[in-house]
Design a protein around this motif. Structure first.
Motif, PDB file in Angstrom:
ATOM      1  N   GLN A 284      26.418  28.070  22.226  1.00  0.00           N
ATOM      2  CA  GLN A 284      25.719  27.634  21.023  1.00  0.00           C
ATOM      3  C   GLN A 284      24.249  28.045  21.053  1.00  0.00           C
ATOM      4  OE1 GLN A 284      27.452  26.342  18.477  1.00  0.00           O
ATOM      5  NE2 GLN A 284      29.242  26.660  19.811  1.00  0.00           N
ATOM      6  N   THR A 285      23.513  27.546  22.026  1.00  0.00           N
ATOM      7  CA  THR A 285      22.084  27.883  22.119  1.00  0.00           C
ATOM      8  C   THR A 285      21.728  28.242  23.557  1.00  0.00           C
ATOM      9  OG1 THR A 285      21.566  25.538  22.420  1.00  0.00           O
ATOM     10  CG2 THR A 285      21.410  26.432  20.172  1.00  0.00           C
TER      11      THR A 285
ATOM     12  N   LEU B  92      21.672  42.939  22.449  1.00  0.00           N
ATOM     13  CA  LEU B  92      21.509  41.564  21.973  1.00  0.00           C
ATOM     14  C   LEU B  92      20.688  41.519  20.690  1.00  0.00           C
ATOM     15  CD1 LEU B  92      20.852  39.684  25.337  1.00  0.00           C
ATOM     16  CD2 LEU B  92      22.844  39.379  23.834  1.00  0.00           C
ATOM     17  N   ILE B  93      19.587  42.261  20.674  1.00  0.00           N
ATOM     18  CA  ILE B  93      18.716  42.274  19.501  1.00  0.00           C
ATOM     19  C   ILE B  93      19.440  42.881  18.302  1.00  0.00           C
ATOM     20  CG2 ILE B  93      16.602  43.270  18.541  1.00  0.00           C
ATOM     21  CD1 ILE B  93      15.398  43.060  21.374  1.00  0.00           C
ATOM     22  N   ALA B  94      20.170  43.989  18.534  1.00  0.00           N
ATOM     23  CA  ALA B  94      20.889  44.652  17.448  1.00  0.00           C
ATOM     24  C   ALA B  94      21.987  43.773  16.880  1.00  0.00           C
ATOM     25  CB  ALA B  94      21.471  45.973  17.939  1.00  0.00           C
ATOM     26  N   ASN B  95      22.519  42.842  17.694  1.00  0.00           N
ATOM     27  CA  ASN B  95      23.589  41.955  17.247  1.00  0.00           C
ATOM     28  C   ASN B  95      23.096  40.544  16.945  1.00  0.00           C
ATOM     29  OD1 ASN B  95      26.464  43.370  17.585  1.00  0.00           O
ATOM     30  ND2 ASN B  95      25.107  44.131  19.188  1.00  0.00           N
ATOM     31  N   ASP B  96      21.792  40.436  16.688  1.00  0.00           N
ATOM     32  CA  ASP B  96      21.170  39.184  16.204  1.00  0.00           C
ATOM     33  C   ASP B  96      21.298  38.022  17.185  1.00  0.00           C
ATOM     34  OD1 ASP B  96      20.438  40.407  13.757  1.00  0.00           O
ATOM     35  OD2 ASP B  96      22.448  40.051  12.962  1.00  0.00           O
ATOM     36  N   HIS B  97      21.204  38.321  18.482  1.00  0.00           N
ATOM     37  CA  HIS B  97      21.164  37.279  19.503  1.00  0.00           C
ATOM     38  C   HIS B  97      19.719  37.113  19.987  1.00  0.00           C
ATOM     39  CE1 HIS B  97      25.518  36.963  19.808  1.00  0.00           C
ATOM     40  NE2 HIS B  97      25.584  38.281  19.909  1.00  0.00           N
ATOM     41  N   ASP B  98      19.334  35.880  20.251  1.00  0.00           N
ATOM     42  CA  ASP B  98      17.984  35.612  20.728  1.00  0.00           C
ATOM     43  C   ASP B  98      17.880  35.864  22.231  1.00  0.00           C
ATOM     44  OD1 ASP B  98      17.067  34.817  18.216  1.00  0.00           O
ATOM     45  OD2 ASP B  98      17.745  32.754  18.518  1.00  0.00           O
ATOM     46  N   VAL B  99      16.824  36.544  22.620  1.00  0.00           N
ATOM     47  CA  VAL B  99      16.518  36.741  24.037  1.00  0.00           C
ATOM     48  C   VAL B  99      15.448  35.727  24.425  1.00  0.00           C
ATOM     49  CG1 VAL B  99      15.596  38.318  25.761  1.00  0.00           C
ATOM     50  CG2 VAL B  99      17.119  39.183  23.968  1.00  0.00           C
ATOM     51  N   PHE B 100      15.791  34.860  25.366  1.00  0.00           N
ATOM     52  CA  PHE B 100      14.859  33.812  25.767  1.00  0.00           C
ATOM     53  C   PHE B 100      13.772  34.348  26.694  1.00  0.00           C
ATOM     54  CE2 PHE B 100      13.650  30.235  28.583  1.00  0.00           C
ATOM     55  CZ  PHE B 100      13.159  29.356  27.619  1.00  0.00           C
ATOM     56  N   LEU B 101      14.169  35.145  27.686  1.00  0.00           N
ATOM     57  CA  LEU B 101      13.208  35.723  28.624  1.00  0.00           C
ATOM     58  C   LEU B 101      13.631  37.143  28.990  1.00  0.00           C
ATOM     59  CD1 LEU B 101      12.307  32.973  31.283  1.00  0.00           C
ATOM     60  CD2 LEU B 101      10.742  34.091  29.688  1.00  0.00           C
ATOM     61  N   SER B 102      12.662  38.025  29.136  1.00  0.00           N
ATOM     62  CA  SER B 102      12.926  39.368  29.657  1.00  0.00           C
ATOM     63  C   SER B 102      11.985  39.611  30.830  1.00  0.00           C
ATOM     64  CB  SER B 102      12.713  40.429  28.572  1.00  0.00           C
ATOM     65  OG  SER B 102      11.391  40.401  28.075  1.00  0.00           O
TER      66      SER B 102
ATOM     67  N   ARG C 217      15.568  28.470  35.093  1.00  0.00           N
ATOM     68  CA  ARG C 217      14.660  28.854  34.013  1.00  0.00           C
ATOM     69  C   ARG C 217      15.416  29.461  32.834  1.00  0.00           C
ATOM     70  NH1 ARG C 217       9.538  30.362  35.249  1.00  0.00           N
ATOM     71  NH2 ARG C 217       9.375  30.697  33.000  1.00  0.00           N
ATOM     72  N   ILE C 218      16.604  29.975  33.085  1.00  0.00           N
ATOM     73  CA  ILE C 218      17.469  30.484  32.028  1.00  0.00           C
ATOM     74  C   ILE C 218      18.879  29.928  32.265  1.00  0.00           C
ATOM     75  CG2 ILE C 218      16.187  32.605  31.545  1.00  0.00           C
ATOM     76  CD1 ILE C 218      18.101  34.100  33.364  1.00  0.00           C
ATOM     77  N   ASP C 219      19.692  29.882  31.193  1.00  0.00           N
ATOM     78  CA  ASP C 219      21.064  29.393  31.314  1.00  0.00           C
ATOM     79  C   ASP C 219      22.023  30.492  31.758  1.00  0.00           C
ATOM     80  OD1 ASP C 219      20.348  26.832  30.374  1.00  0.00           O
ATOM     81  OD2 ASP C 219      20.456  27.551  28.299  1.00  0.00           O
ATOM     82  N   THR C 220      21.710  31.708  31.359  1.00  0.00           N
ATOM     83  CA  THR C 220      22.610  32.817  31.680  1.00  0.00           C
ATOM     84  C   THR C 220      21.836  34.124  31.767  1.00  0.00           C
ATOM     85  OG1 THR C 220      24.607  33.999  30.974  1.00  0.00           O
ATOM     86  CG2 THR C 220      23.161  33.203  29.242  1.00  0.00           C
TER      87      THR C 220
END
Length: 417
Positions: free
Chosen positions: A128-129, A144-154, A169-172
């Motif tokens: 979900q989030t 991810l960006i092209a498929n409208d998914h949010d990137v939390f950290l890079s 710090r990240i879930d996945t």
């Protein structure tokens, strides 16, 4: 006088030597100057700004077979794309299809196939989030960006991504399976507690600059031609994936066997009198297929067995890519669609299956799995699964049923929902 004669013939000698030297210079293979990015074990920074790794070896191999040597260097993605657009380099790999580059560069067939997974500390993936982490500038981030998914950290490297995941710090972390395995190669404790959730197979490509493609119009078709044999060893299923594909194929075979009388379809197909006839027909077939069918191909496609195979394939659209019924001579008895050749007898899907002894029960009818291969007509990676067919009176197979499966669709069951 003698001295004068010698001096007079020097220009002539130089001209003769130049004539002989010119073909030698022209025969010297041109160097293909390429950029890629660091992504072990596929692309790894080497000495003197060069690069090594599996995908690097694939590209160098196919380029060499196509007649050109290749110099590969590591560069940041932004610089590589900038240089490619301005024709400052000959090409850049290995990246996802990129619409911006498709407009200004020529794209090859895939030079690599990655397996992307969401890696988590917990068995279940929050769909979900989720707080998703990726390597900055990676193919995963672009997808991810092209498929409208949010990137939390890079972050700048895969090991940093793993550290963030460990600290919560990240879930996945979205990463290629081999890249994650590479992180755990020195200390398996780093990765053994992680849970992997399959996302997709990611075909990655070489883009050639417009200037290079225009100057060498024959290179890319030749490069694509030699790619399969250069990358064959890197396209392999792991044991879990093999078992999953076998289970899917066994289910499909049972269903098809209950839908169509395969022995009747096998007997209704054409039978050649001699092997010379087989080779003659196969030569004509290959010369026109897959765009045009010779009369025999049209006759086979019009058989009730072929029409039934086609209808069954359509009912599994996306998963089943083709179906071939092959007799004991190695020639086609029925097909779901036009194939590239008539004689299958020289291929492993026929040769290895025909040596099978009659099983005690249907589940013992072990299939033969091919290596993963790229089908340029559908732009998909596929695998061929073949089963032996037995008549009631035979102890050895009297035919083979061969199913083409889209490998990504076959593994969709692992994908989180």
């Amino acid at each position: 006088m003698d001295r004068l004669v010698i001096m007079d013939i020097r220009p002539l000698l130089a001209g003769v030597l130049g004539v002989f030297a010119l073909p030698l210079c022209l025969a010297e293979p041109a160097a293909l100057n390429l950029y890629t990015f660091e992504a072990p074990p596929y692309q790894v920074a080497g000495v003197a700004s060069g690069a090594t790794g599996e995908t690097v070896a694939t590209v160098i191999c196919a380029a060499s077979q196509a007649g050109l040597s290749a110099n590969v260097r590591i560069a940041p993605q932004n610089r590589a794309i900038h240089s490619l657009k301005r024709n400052l380099i000959d090409g850049y790999f290995a990246i996802d299809p990129f619409a911006e580059l498709d407009a200004v560069a020529a794209r090859s067939d895939p030079v690599a196939l990655e397996k992307w997974y969401f890696f988590t500390l917990h068995p279940e993936l929050n769909t979900q989030t989720p707080r998703i982490g990726v390597v900055d500038g990676s193919n995963e981030q672009s997808w991810l960006i092209a498929n409208d998914h949010d990137v939390f950290l890079s972050v700048t490297s895969p090991d940093q991504l793993l550290a963030l995941l460990k600290r919560g710090r990240i879930d996945t972390a979205l990463m290629d399976q081999r890249t994650m395995n590479d992180l755990g190669s020195g200390d398996s404790r780093q990765t053994e507690t992680l849970h992997a959730h399959f996302l997709r197979y990611a075909p990655l490509y070489l883009y050639l600059s417009d200037a290079f493609a225009s100057a060498h119009p024959d290179f890319l078709p030749q490069f694509n031609r030699f790619l399969p044999e250069c990358m064959e060893e890197s396209l392999a299923l792991d044991n879990i994936e093999v078992r999953r594909v076998e289970q899917i194929a066994e289910r499909l075979f049972r269903e098809l066997d209950a839908t169509l009388n395969l022995q009747q379809a096998l007997a209704s197909g054409p039978h050649m009198k001699t092997f010379a006839d087989v080779l003659t027909i196969d030569s004509k077939w290959q010369a026109l297929a897959p765009k045009t069918a010779i009369p025999l191909a049209e006759q086979i496609l019009d058989l009730p067995g072929s029409k039934a195979l086609h209808a069954w394939q359509v009912s599994h659209q996306g998963l089943v890519t083709e179906v071939m019924l092959i007799n004991d001579m190695g020639t086609l008895a029925a097909i779901s669609q036009l194939t590239s050749d008539f004689w299958q007898g020289d291929e492993a899907k026929f040769q290895e299956v025909m040596h099978t002894a009659i099983p005690d029960s249907l589940p013992d009818r072990a299939p033969h799995l091919s290596s993963i291969h790229f089908d340029s007509s559908t732009a998909r990676f596929q695998i061929t699964v073949s089963f032996p067919l037995f008549s009631s009176s035979n102890e050895r197979p009297n035919g083979v049923i061969s199913l083409g499966l889209d490998i990504e669709e076959a593994l969709n069951g692992e994908r989180p929902h």
